[in-house]
Design an enzyme around this catalytic site. Sequence first.
Site, short mmCIF file in Angstrom:
data_model
loop_
_atom_site.label_atom_id
_atom_site.label_comp_id
_atom_site.label_asym_id
_atom_site.label_seq_id
_atom_site.Cartn_x
_atom_site.Cartn_y
_atom_site.Cartn_z
CD GLU A 53 -9.75 -13.11 -4.08
OE1 GLU A 53 -9.82 -11.71 -3.68
OE2 GLU A 53 -9.31 -13.98 -3.59
CG ASP A 71 -6.79 -7.83 -1.06
OD1 ASP A 71 -5.53 -8.51 -0.68
OD2 ASP A 71 -7.37 -8.52 -0.07
#
Length: 144
Positions: A53, A71
């Site tokens: 991530e 994000d």
Amino acid sequence: MRSILIITLLSCFCADEAKIFSKCELAHKLKTKRMDGYHGYSLADWVCMAPYESNFNTRAFNGKNANGSSDYGLFHLNSKWWCKNSHHSSANACNIMCSKFLDDNINDDIVCAKRVVRDPKGMSAWMAWVKHCRQGFVQIPGRL
């Protein structure tokens, strides 16, 4: 001489470098925040997901999602569901501004990540976890 001292002090306050965790450092931090076993997910799940991530980077940002969302931070918490930004509407389930996930203090990131896994999707909310970690702890990229 005095101006050099002032400039040096100001540069310390203005330094805006990201915190890059090692695997062990992140595991230790998450363990102290009771993430091991939280809603059935182990430290291995969290430490496996983080490099995919964010590459363990507390200031990681992805503003390129197809739905217009972004994000943020170590866990790449999404602005459509978990936090609020100024660019589009959000469910803001963690009741926080997304920019709070871009600092070196990951306590609020952890609180929100716990909120994410309490939802029915659990860690499946993170595609990186689904693709790389769901089947068990695997060799992961990143720093030692």
